[in-house]
Design a protein around this motif. Structure first.
Motif, PDB file in Angstrom:
ATOM      1  N   ASN A  90       0.824  -1.212   0.000  1.00  0.00           N
ATOM      2  CA  ASN A  90       0.000   0.000   0.000  1.00  0.00           C
ATOM      3  C   ASN A  90       0.856   1.260   0.000  1.00  0.00           C
ATOM      4  N   GLN A  91       1.969   1.246   0.724  1.00  0.00           N
ATOM      5  CA  GLN A  91       2.881   2.399   0.741  1.00  0.00           C
ATOM      6  C   GLN A  91       3.438   2.649  -0.652  1.00  0.00           C
ATOM      7  N   ARG A  92       3.897   1.589  -1.303  1.00  0.00           N
ATOM      8  CA  ARG A  92       4.422   1.721  -2.672  1.00  0.00           C
ATOM      9  C   ARG A  92       3.322   2.191  -3.617  1.00  0.00           C
ATOM     10  N   SER A  93       2.129   1.662  -3.430  1.00  0.00           N
ATOM     11  CA  SER A  93       0.991   2.030  -4.266  1.00  0.00           C
ATOM     12  C   SER A  93       0.658   3.523  -4.113  1.00  0.00           C
ATOM     13  N   ARG A  94       0.688   4.006  -2.874  1.00  0.00           N
ATOM     14  CA  ARG A  94       0.415   5.436  -2.640  1.00  0.00           C
ATOM     15  C   ARG A  94       1.508   6.301  -3.265  1.00  0.00           C
ATOM     16  N   GLU A  95       2.759   5.848  -3.185  1.00  0.00           N
ATOM     17  CA  GLU A  95       3.863   6.599  -3.786  1.00  0.00           C
ATOM     18  C   GLU A  95       3.732   6.655  -5.305  1.00  0.00           C
ATOM     19  N   MET A  96       3.337   5.545  -5.907  1.00  0.00           N
ATOM     20  CA  MET A  96       3.292   5.465  -7.368  1.00  0.00           C
ATOM     21  C   MET A  96       1.972   5.946  -7.965  1.00  0.00           C
ATOM     22  N   LYS A  97       0.866   5.638  -7.293  1.00  0.00           N
ATOM     23  CA  LYS A  97      -0.452   5.875  -7.892  1.00  0.00           C
ATOM     24  C   LYS A  97      -1.363   6.765  -7.055  1.00  0.00           C
ATOM     25  N   GLY A  98      -0.925   7.125  -5.845  1.00  0.00           N
ATOM     26  CA  GLY A  98      -1.691   8.055  -5.028  1.00  0.00           C
ATOM     27  C   GLY A  98      -2.817   7.441  -4.219  1.00  0.00           C
ATOM     28  N   GLU A  99      -2.919   6.118  -4.203  1.00  0.00           N
ATOM     29  CA  GLU A  99      -3.971   5.458  -3.415  1.00  0.00           C
ATOM     30  C   GLU A  99      -3.545   4.040  -3.057  1.00  0.00           C
ATOM     31  N   ASP A 100      -4.261   3.454  -2.092  1.00  0.00           N
ATOM     32  CA  ASP A 100      -3.971   2.088  -1.694  1.00  0.00           C
ATOM     33  C   ASP A 100      -4.183   1.133  -2.858  1.00  0.00           C
ATOM     34  N   TYR A 101      -3.499   0.015  -2.818  1.00  0.00           N
ATOM     35  CA  TYR A 101      -3.520  -0.974  -3.892  1.00  0.00           C
ATOM     36  C   TYR A 101      -4.938  -1.390  -4.267  1.00  0.00           C
ATOM     37  N   LEU A 102      -5.759  -1.716  -3.293  1.00  0.00           N
ATOM     38  CA  LEU A 102      -7.107  -2.196  -3.556  1.00  0.00           C
ATOM     39  C   LEU A 102      -7.994  -1.112  -4.173  1.00  0.00           C
ATOM     40  N   ASP A 103      -7.640   0.146  -3.972  1.00  0.00           N
ATOM     41  CA  ASP A 103      -8.432   1.251  -4.503  1.00  0.00           C
ATOM     42  C   ASP A 103      -8.083   1.611  -5.948  1.00  0.00           C
ATOM     43  N   ILE A 104      -7.008   1.050  -6.471  1.00  0.00           N
ATOM     44  CA  ILE A 104      -6.609   1.337  -7.854  1.00  0.00           C
ATOM     45  C   ILE A 104      -7.570   0.599  -8.777  1.00  0.00           C
ATOM     46  N   GLY A 105      -8.230   1.330  -9.629  1.00  0.00           N
ATOM     47  CA  GLY A 105      -9.254   0.748 -10.485  1.00  0.00           C
ATOM     48  C   GLY A 105      -8.748   0.025 -11.715  1.00  0.00           C
TER      49      GLY A 105
END
Length: 168
Positions: A90-105
């Motif tokens: 989730n930390q990496r996801s927020r850094e790369m995509k701005g949201e938690d992994y599960l929230d990436i559509g």
């Protein structure tokens, strides 16, 4: 303009509502399965299911088989490692995509996050566990055209070694 495949469109349209997370359980929004949590937080387990589906994506394999494949992490001695890995994901996801992994559509965006972590121990542990956890379930074999072991029937030479139509 980014072009999208049918798979991306369908995945993107359903990703945000894919899992229903309750107090101590996870289920899919449009499925007849549910699983109760023992040691993991439901939102972390839902993330693990999505991660499994993104590592080995098969449109014809139902979520319940992915749930069975990762259920082994929902025990006290593995839950802490899994939840720490999911925090890092989730930390990496927020850094790369701005949201938690599960929230990436978008599946492609989630896969980008996974690729950035593919050398991490957590990713390798989950990926390795999925090989047997997912593909050793006899109920999924017919989906892939696998008829099971042939040893007890004399091998594949006289038992349709060349009848698989989905290869090549």
């Amino acid at each position: 303009m980014r072009r999208m495949t049918r798979r991306q469109l369908l995945t993107g349209a359903t990703a945000l509502g894919a899992f229903v997370i309750g107090n101590g359980y996870v289920t899919a929004a449009k499925a007849d399965w549910a699983t109760e949590m023992v040691a993991m937080k439901p939102e972390d387990f839902a993330t693990l299911i999505q991660m499994a589906r993104d590592i080995y994506p098969h449109d014809r394999v139902a979520d319940e088989f992915y749930v069975r494949a990762v259920k082994s992490y929902d025990v006290q001695d593995k839950a802490e490692m899994a939840e720490a890995g999911i925090r890092a994901l989730n930390q990496r996801s927020r850094e790369m995509k701005g949201e938690d992994y599960l929230d990436i559509g978008w599946e492609r965006d989630r896969v980008d996050v996974l690729r950035s972590m593919e050398d991490d121990d957590f990713f390798q542990t989950v990926r390795g566990g999925l090989v047997t956890g997912l593909y050793n379930q006899k109920e999924v074999w017919p989906i892939f055209g696998y008829e099971g072991s042939s040893y007890e029937h004399g091998g594949y030479i006289d038992r349709g070694f060349d009848d698989i139509t989905w290869i090549g």
